[in-house]
Design an enzyme around this catalytic site. Structure first.
Site, PDB file in Angstrom:
ATOM      1  N   ASP A  83      17.144  74.289  57.762  1.00 13.80           N
ATOM      2  CA  ASP A  83      17.867  73.335  58.604  1.00 13.80           C
ATOM      3  C   ASP A  83      17.136  73.181  59.929  1.00 13.80           C
ATOM      4  O   ASP A  83      15.995  73.596  60.070  1.00 13.80           O
ATOM      5  CB  ASP A  83      19.315  73.784  58.791  1.00 13.80           C
ATOM      6  CG  ASP A  83      19.405  75.248  59.210  1.00 13.80           C
ATOM      7  OD1 ASP A  83      18.396  75.784  59.706  1.00 13.80           O
ATOM      8  OD2 ASP A  83      20.478  75.851  59.052  1.00 13.80           O
ATOM      9  N   HIS A 397      15.246  75.401  49.110  1.00 13.82           N
ATOM     10  CA  HIS A 397      16.324  74.777  49.889  1.00 13.82           C
ATOM     11  C   HIS A 397      15.788  74.492  51.297  1.00 13.82           C
ATOM     12  O   HIS A 397      15.861  75.324  52.196  1.00 13.82           O
ATOM     13  CB  HIS A 397      17.518  75.730  49.945  1.00 13.82           C
ATOM     14  CG  HIS A 397      18.704  75.191  50.684  1.00 13.82           C
ATOM     15  ND1 HIS A 397      19.744  74.541  50.058  1.00 13.82           N
ATOM     16  CD2 HIS A 397      19.026  75.219  52.005  1.00 13.82           C
ATOM     17  CE1 HIS A 397      20.650  74.204  50.949  1.00 13.82           C
ATOM     18  NE2 HIS A 397      20.237  74.601  52.144  1.00 13.82           N
ATOM     19  N   ASP A 449      15.899  78.851  40.269  1.00 17.12           N
ATOM     20  CA  ASP A 449      15.152  77.913  41.111  1.00 17.12           C
ATOM     21  C   ASP A 449      15.922  76.592  41.196  1.00 17.12           C
ATOM     22  O   ASP A 449      15.604  75.618  40.514  1.00 17.12           O
ATOM     23  CB  ASP A 449      13.750  77.697  40.527  1.00 17.12           C
ATOM     24  CG  ASP A 449      12.865  76.881  41.459  1.00 17.12           C
ATOM     25  OD1 ASP A 449      13.250  76.660  42.622  1.00 17.12           O
ATOM     26  OD2 ASP A 449      11.770  76.459  41.023  1.00 17.12           O
ATOM     27  N   GLU A 458      16.649  79.517  49.718  1.00 12.96           N
ATOM     28  CA  GLU A 458      16.332  79.200  51.108  1.00 12.96           C
ATOM     29  C   GLU A 458      15.383  80.255  51.671  1.00 12.96           C
ATOM     30  O   GLU A 458      15.505  81.445  51.384  1.00 12.96           O
ATOM     31  CB  GLU A 458      17.586  79.119  51.974  1.00 12.96           C
ATOM     32  CG  GLU A 458      17.305  78.569  53.368  1.00 12.96           C
ATOM     33  CD  GLU A 458      18.558  78.186  54.126  1.00 12.96           C
ATOM     34  OE1 GLU A 458      18.458  77.347  55.042  1.00 12.96           O
ATOM     35  OE2 GLU A 458      19.646  78.711  53.802  1.00 12.96           O
TER      36      GLU A 458
END
Length: 534
Positions: A83, A397, A449, A458
Site C-alpha cells: 500500500d 499483493h 499464490d 504481501e
C-alpha cells in the site's frame, strides 16, 4: 584390467560425478544473486521523486505533495508494503536493519559489488527522516491514512487517498524515538491513534529506548549511552524479557544481541557493566536457543516450526520473523566465534550456567537453513524471494506491481477501478517485485499464490532488510569454501568427484594410497583359458 572394462569404470565414474554435481547444484544457492535482488526491491518501494539512476523502471514519481497540507516537506521515504502509507516505526526498523547489515558485513557487500546500492537504500530512508525531524521535539511519524488507503487499489502515481501527516511532539509524545522520547515518555500509537490498526506498539517503548541507546553508543562511542543501557537494563526489561521473536515492534532480542557484542568490541567495561551485559547476553541466548529448539522446557520455551523446519511465529507475514531470526543468529554466531565459546541454553530465569548446546558453526548452519528455505529449499520448491529461482510468487499483493506501468500507460486508474482491473484479476502481475520477501507459507509449509491471500503474498520492506546481511555472510562463506576446497577452481563436490575419476585412472599423485589397484595384463595362454579375447 582390459581397455573395455577400464572404459566402463571411467564411464561409471563420470556418471557418478554427474549425479554428485547435479545434487550439489540442486542444493546450492546463488547468494550473490539473492543479495543483488534484495537490494533492488527497495527501489520499487521508493516514494517521492525518483532519481535518474532508478533501476526499477516501471515505477514513477509519487507522493510529491506529501506534507504540503501541514506546511512541511515530507516527500521521499518508503512505502512499507503493497500500500502507500509511509509508517515511521517500521520504516525506521527497515533502515536500521539495512544499516546493521552494512556495519557487520560491509566488506562482503562491497566484494559483491553491491555496497553503493546498499548505501543508497539506507540514504533514501535517512534523508526522509532528517526532513521529518522538523524541530528538536517534533517528528512526523506517518503520511497517509491506512483506512482510506485500503479502500483503493491504485498505483502510487495515481493516489487520490488522504496524504494527511501525523506527528509526535512534547504534548503528543512518542518514546519509540530517543532523546525527545526519553524526556517526554508515552506510546506513539496513543498520540497517533490512526496507526493502532496497522503498527501498534504492543511491546511499549522501553525496548526502543534501550535499542536507541545501544545504537547511539556504537555510533558515537559516548559512554553516557552505555551507562543509560546499563542503568535501565532491569527496569526497561532488557535483562528481564526472554522472548522468541524479533520484529519492528518487539526489539528485545535484537538489543540483547547488540549488547552481547559489547563483550567483543568494548574493551573498557567495568565489572558492574560486564555483569549487566552478561545478563543481556543470557537473554540473547534464550532467543537463539528458542529458534533452534534447544531451550529446556519444551514448546513453551521454544519457537514453533513447520514440518519442514521453518520457524513459525504467526500466520500473518511469518517470514518477517524468519528473516530477522536468520540475521540475529548470523550475528550471534560471530559473537560466539570471537569469544571462542559455545551457545548455552538455559531456562528463562537462569542468568548463569546452562547447557552447552551448540557451537558457532551450528548456529550459523541453522540461520543458513532458514535462508535456504526462503530461497526455495522447501516442500513447495518455491522461492519466497521474488525473482529468484525458476518458481516464485507471481501474484504478489502489491498495487504498483499488479498494475500497468505508469511509464508506459499514463491513463488514470481510479480508486475502485483498480480492484477490477488488477486486484481481482487472476493473471500474474505484469511486474515482478524483484527482491521482495513475501509473507510465506502457512504452518504446514503450504503457500497459496493468490493476490487476495495477503497474509502470504504481501511483502514488506522489513522482511527483506535483514536478508541483506545474511546473504552477504553466506556469500562470503561460499567464497572461502571454494578457496579452501582445492587448489583448482572446482567446487568441493567437483573436487571429490575428480579425485574419484583420477583414482580410477591411476592419475592421482601419492602412489598406491591414492589410486585404485590394477591387475597385471594377462598372458595369451591364460586369456584363452578363461575365454577372454586377446
Amino acid at each position: 584390467m582390459s581397455d573395455v572394462s577400464g572404459r566402463f569404470v571411467v564411464a561409471a565414474a563420470v556418471v557418478a560425478v554427474s549425479l554428485v554435481m547435479a545434487t550439489a547444484a540442486a542444493a546450492a544457492h546463488d547468494y550473490g544473486e539473492a543479495l543483488s535482488k534484495s537490494l533492488l526491491y527497495f527501489e520499487a518501494q521508493r516514494s517521492g521523486r525518483l532519481p535518474h539512476n532508478q533501476r526499477v523502471r516501471w515505477r514513477g514519481h509519487s507522493g510529491l505533495t506529501d506534507g504540503l497540507e501541514q506546511g512541511v516537506d515530507l516527500v521521499g521515504g518508503y512505502y512499507d508494503a503493497g500500500d502507500h502509507v509511509k509508517f515511521g516505526l517500521p520504516m525506521a526498523f527497515t533502515i536500521t536493519m539495512l544499516s546493521w547489515s552494512v556495519v557487520e558485513y560491509g566488506d562482503e557487500i562491497a566484494a559483491a559489488g553491491e555496497l553503493a546500492h546498499a548505501l543508497h537504500a539506507i540514504k533514501w530512508g535517512t534523508d526522509y527522516f532528517i526532513k521529518a525531524h522538523t524541530h528538536p521535539n517534533v517528528l512526523w511519524t506517518q503520511v497517509g491514512d491506512g483506512d482510506s488507503d485500503h479502500y483503493c487499489w491504485q498505483r502510487p502515481e495515481d493516489m487520490t487517498t488522504s496524504r494527511h501527516a501525523y506527528k509526535v511532539d512534547a504534548e503528543n509524545p512518542g518514546s519509540e524515538l530517543f532523546e525527545f522520547g526519553d524526556k517526554y515518555r508515552g506510546r506513539y500509537d496513543a498520540s497517533v491513534e490512526v496507526v493502532k490498526n496497522y503498527y501498534p506498539s504492543s511491546s511499549g517503548y522501553k525496548d526502543e529506548l534501550l535499542w536507541a541507546a545501544l545504537w547511539l553508543h556504537r555510533a558515537t562511542g559516548r559512554r553516557d549511552y552505555l551507562h543509560y543501557a546499563v542503568a535501565n537494563a532491569d527496569d526497561f526489561g532488557g535483562t528481564g524479557w526472554a522472548v522468541s521473536e524479533f520484529s519492528w515492534d518487539i526489539k528485545y532480542a535484537g538489543l540483547q544481541v547488540l549488547a552481547s557484542q559489547l563483550l567483543v568490541e568494548e574493551k573498557h567495561l567495568s565489572s558492574e557493566q560486564r555483569a549487566v551485559v552478561e545478563k543481556y547476553r543470557s537473554k540473547a541466548e534464550y532467543y537463539v536457543c528458542s529458534c533452534m529448539g534447544r531451550n529446556p522446557g519444551g514448546a513453551d520455551h521454544n519457537a514453533g516450526r513447520t514440518p519442514a523446519g521453518l520457524l513459525f511465529i504467526r500466520p500473518w507475514n511469518n517470514l518477517q520473523y524468519v528473516s530477522n531470526a536468520a540475521f540475529l543468529l548470523t550475528v550471534y554466531s560471530d559473537v560466539l566465534s570471537a569469544l571462542a565459546q559455545p551457545l548455552r541454553c538455559r531456562g528463562p530465569e537462569e542468568d548463569d550456567g546452562g547447557e552447552a548446546a551448540a557451537d558457532a558453526g551450528e548456529v550459523l548452519a541453522f540461520a543458513k537453513s532458514q535462508a535456504d528455505y526462503i530461497l526455495g529449499t522447501n516442500p513447495m520448491a518455491t522461492s519466497y524471494l521474488v525473482g529468484y529461482g525458476e518458481r516464485y510468487p507471481r501474484r504478489v499483493h502489491h498495487r504498483a506491481a499488479s498494475s500497468a506501468s505508469y511509464q508506459h500507460d499514463k491513463e488514470f486508474i481510479g480508486c475502485l477501478q483498480g480492484f477490477d482491473a488488477a486486484y481481482s484479476a487472476g493473471r500474474e502481475n505484469p511486474h515482478d517485485l524483484v527482491g521482495a520477501v513475501v509473507g510465506g507459507p502457512n504452518a504446514k509449509d503450504v503457500f497459496t499464490d493468490h493476490r487476495g491471500w495477503y497474509m502470504q503474498t504481501e511483502a514488506c520492506t522489513y522482511n527483506t532488510a535483514p536478508m541483506v546481511g545474511v546473504f552477504s555472510k553466506l556469500l562470503e562463506l561460499e567464497r572461502r569454501r571454494r578457496e579452501d576446497a582445492s587448489p583448482s577452481s572446482t567446487s568441493p563436490a567437483g573436487s571429490k568427484a575428480e579425485y574419484y575419476m583420477c583414482y580410477c585412472m591411476n592419475r592421482n599423485p601419492g602412489g598406491a594410497d591414492h589410486n585404485a589397484g590394477r591387475t597385471r595384463r594377462a598372458s595369451s595362454s591364460s586369456a584363452r583359458s578363461v575365454g577372454v579375447p586377446k
